[in-house]
Design a protein around this motif. Structure first.
Motif, short mmCIF file in Angstrom:
data_model
loop_
_atom_site.label_atom_id
_atom_site.label_comp_id
_atom_site.label_asym_id
_atom_site.label_seq_id
_atom_site.Cartn_x
_atom_site.Cartn_y
_atom_site.Cartn_z
N LEU A 57 1.39 9.97 -5.04
CA LEU A 57 2.41 9.00 -4.65
C LEU A 57 3.31 8.65 -5.83
O LEU A 57 4.54 8.65 -5.72
N PHE A 58 2.70 8.38 -7.00
CA PHE A 58 3.51 7.96 -8.14
C PHE A 58 4.38 9.10 -8.67
O PHE A 58 5.47 8.87 -9.18
N ASN A 59 3.91 10.33 -8.55
CA ASN A 59 4.78 11.47 -8.88
C ASN A 59 6.00 11.49 -7.97
O ASN A 59 7.13 11.75 -8.41
N PHE A 60 5.77 11.22 -6.69
CA PHE A 60 6.86 11.18 -5.71
C PHE A 60 7.83 10.05 -6.03
O PHE A 60 9.05 10.23 -6.05
N LEU A 61 7.29 8.85 -6.33
CA LEU A 61 8.13 7.71 -6.67
C LEU A 61 8.94 7.98 -7.94
O LEU A 61 10.12 7.63 -8.04
N GLY A 62 8.29 8.64 -8.91
CA GLY A 62 8.99 8.95 -10.15
C GLY A 62 10.16 9.89 -9.93
O GLY A 62 11.24 9.70 -10.50
N LYS A 63 9.97 10.91 -9.09
CA LYS A 63 11.05 11.86 -8.81
C LYS A 63 12.20 11.19 -8.06
O LYS A 63 13.37 11.58 -8.22
N GLU A 64 11.87 10.18 -7.25
CA GLU A 64 12.89 9.49 -6.46
C GLU A 64 13.51 8.32 -7.21
O GLU A 64 14.41 7.64 -6.70
N GLY A 65 13.04 8.05 -8.43
CA GLY A 65 13.60 6.96 -9.24
C GLY A 65 13.28 5.58 -8.71
O GLY A 65 14.08 4.65 -8.84
N ILE A 66 12.10 5.40 -8.13
CA ILE A 66 11.70 4.12 -7.54
C ILE A 66 10.70 3.43 -8.46
O ILE A 66 9.64 3.96 -8.76
N SER A 67 11.05 2.22 -8.91
CA SER A 67 10.14 1.42 -9.73
C SER A 67 9.22 0.59 -8.85
O SER A 67 9.57 0.23 -7.72
N VAL A 68 8.02 0.28 -9.37
CA VAL A 68 7.06 -0.57 -8.67
C VAL A 68 6.63 -1.68 -9.62
O VAL A 68 6.20 -1.40 -10.74
N HIS A 69 6.75 -2.93 -9.18
CA HIS A 69 6.38 -4.08 -10.01
C HIS A 69 5.17 -4.78 -9.39
O HIS A 69 5.13 -5.00 -8.17
N PHE A 70 4.21 -5.15 -10.23
CA PHE A 70 2.95 -5.70 -9.75
C PHE A 70 2.79 -7.15 -10.19
O PHE A 70 3.13 -7.52 -11.33
N PHE A 71 2.24 -7.96 -9.28
CA PHE A 71 1.97 -9.37 -9.53
C PHE A 71 0.52 -9.66 -9.16
O PHE A 71 -0.02 -9.07 -8.23
N ASP A 72 -0.11 -10.60 -9.89
CA ASP A 72 -1.51 -10.91 -9.59
C ASP A 72 -1.63 -11.98 -8.50
O ASP A 72 -0.63 -12.38 -7.89
N TYR A 73 -2.82 -12.47 -8.30
CA TYR A 73 -3.09 -13.44 -7.22
C TYR A 73 -2.23 -14.68 -7.37
O TYR A 73 -1.78 -15.27 -6.37
N TYR A 74 -1.98 -15.11 -8.62
CA TYR A 74 -1.20 -16.32 -8.87
C TYR A 74 0.29 -16.02 -9.08
O TYR A 74 1.03 -16.82 -9.62
N GLU A 75 0.72 -14.84 -8.66
CA GLU A 75 2.12 -14.44 -8.70
C GLU A 75 2.63 -14.25 -10.12
O GLU A 75 3.84 -14.30 -10.37
N HIS A 76 1.74 -14.05 -11.09
CA HIS A 76 2.16 -13.73 -12.45
C HIS A 76 2.48 -12.24 -12.52
O HIS A 76 1.74 -11.41 -11.99
N TYR A 77 3.56 -11.91 -13.16
CA TYR A 77 3.92 -10.51 -13.36
C TYR A 77 2.87 -9.85 -14.26
O TYR A 77 2.51 -10.38 -15.31
N THR A 78 2.37 -8.69 -13.84
CA THR A 78 1.33 -8.02 -14.63
C THR A 78 1.77 -6.68 -15.18
O THR A 78 1.19 -6.18 -16.14
N GLY A 79 2.80 -6.04 -14.61
CA GLY A 79 3.25 -4.77 -15.14
C GLY A 79 4.11 -4.02 -14.15
O GLY A 79 4.30 -4.45 -13.01
N SER A 80 4.63 -2.89 -14.60
CA SER A 80 5.53 -2.09 -13.77
C SER A 80 5.23 -0.61 -13.94
O SER A 80 4.78 -0.16 -15.00
#
Length: 336
Positions: A57-80
């Motif tokens: 999936l992430f190889n596919f997202l990388g080829k399509e130029g799509i970023s993914v941003h992740f947040f934890d349970y308390y809505e704190h940004y954890t990484g991309s």
């Protein structure tokens, strides 16, 4: 037109032909109805629940130029997850590093960032002062700190002044909101001690990731900054840009939602000494956030309408021109 998608539920994300398939999974492991997202319509993904995915999936997202941003349970940004840089310019990145390494050049840019942030904070306060709020003392205090910027000797001093400006600004929030139920009282983070602080933290994280997304579509390195100190595991240039746009994008969204009573204390959960938005509250905030990003204004220099979201991209271009010594950088300042 590509748009941002927000995944609030936990689930499984996979590729199916040229679409993204998201299958929600509840706490008991039961799968819900799958949703299909045509990849050509997806700009980026924001994930607030647990995501089950694989390298395919992430190889596919990388080829399509799509970023993914992740947040934890308390809505704190954890990484991309960010695709491989597709706009690379050695000359610009060398210039960016040189501006950071030379104190005078770095100070000039850092001062401009604080100047832009302070101006936009004052713009918000004067707007509400014109609508009957008693904000004279806060405005005067910020103006005094703004006058001290030119005399700052180094970046830590500038950071101190920026902190003083923001402290005076946050002191005006309760007068702007004029609510008995929801108050800021004082700024608190990790965890936020009340509902308004939770909204500010959540909005600031969205603004940070917006700036990171826009930087990805330029030739700037997001890791070399001027006001915030570059560090490990963070894109500090996005923090610089977010300072300028938080008053316009985040704070105005919060003021509008709370003053119109579109959010209330019932939209929040208090657990383990932390406060977080419930799913319905998150959806309400993000809907207002997306509507604000799509609003347009007539740009003075370009002579055409541009969205609030595109203003962040234009700020990146202005910074690039400054680093290449094409045109001196002037921070974005709201004129309406």
């Amino acid at each position: 037109m590509k748009k941002t998608y927000y995944l609030f539920n936990s689930g499984r994300l996979s590729r199916q032909d040229n679409t993204l398939k998201f299958t929600p999974v509840d706490q008991q492991g039961q799968e819900g109805s799958a949703r299909f997202l045509p990849v050509e319509n997806v700009a980026e993904l924001y994930c607030f629940g647990s995501l089950d995915a694989n390298s395919t999936l992430f190889n596919f997202l990388g080829k399509e130029g799509i970023s993914v941003h992740f947040f934890d349970y308390y809505e704190h940004y954890t990484g991309s997850f960010c695709p491989r840089e597709y706009l690379q310019a050695g000359r610009l990145q060398v210039a960016q590093a040189l501006h950071y390494s030379k104190p005078k050049k770095r100070m000039a840019l850092a001062c401009k960032v604080v100047e832009g942030a302070g101006f936009n904070m004052l713009k918000n306060l004067r707007y509400y002062q014109g609508r009957g709020r008693q904000l004279d003392a806060c405005i005067a205090a910020i103006e005094r700190h703004m006058m001290e910027l030119s005399g700052a000797a180094d970046v830590p001093t500038l950071m101190g002044l920026e902190g003083n400006i923001r402290q005076c600004y946050y002191a005006a929030f309760d007068d702007i909101l004029q609510q008995d139920e929801l108050k800021l009282e004082r700024r608190s983070k990790q965890p936020p001690h009340n509902e308004v602080n939770a909204l500010v933290s959540f909005g600031n994280m969205l603004c940070y990731t917006l700036c990171l997304d826009q930087l990805y579509h330029t030739q700037l390195s997001p890791t070399i900054s001027f006001l915030h100190e570059p560090g490990e595991r963070r894109f500090s240039l996005a923090l610089d840009l977010a300072e300028i746009f938080k008053p316009l994008l985040v704070d105005r969204t919060i003021f509008s939602l709370l003053n119109k009573r579109q959010l209330s204390a019932s939209d929040f959960d208090r657990k383990l000494n932390g406060i977080r938005l419930k799913e319905g509250g998150r959806k309400t905030f993000i809907q207002a956030w997306e509507e604000r990003l799509q609003q347009t204004i007539k740009h003075r220099s370009l002579g055409r309408s541009v969205s609030y979201k595109h203003l962040v991209r234009l700020e990146c271009y202005k910074l690039s021109k400054h680093l290449l010594e094409i045109q001196p950088y002037e921070p974005f300042k709201a004129w309406w």
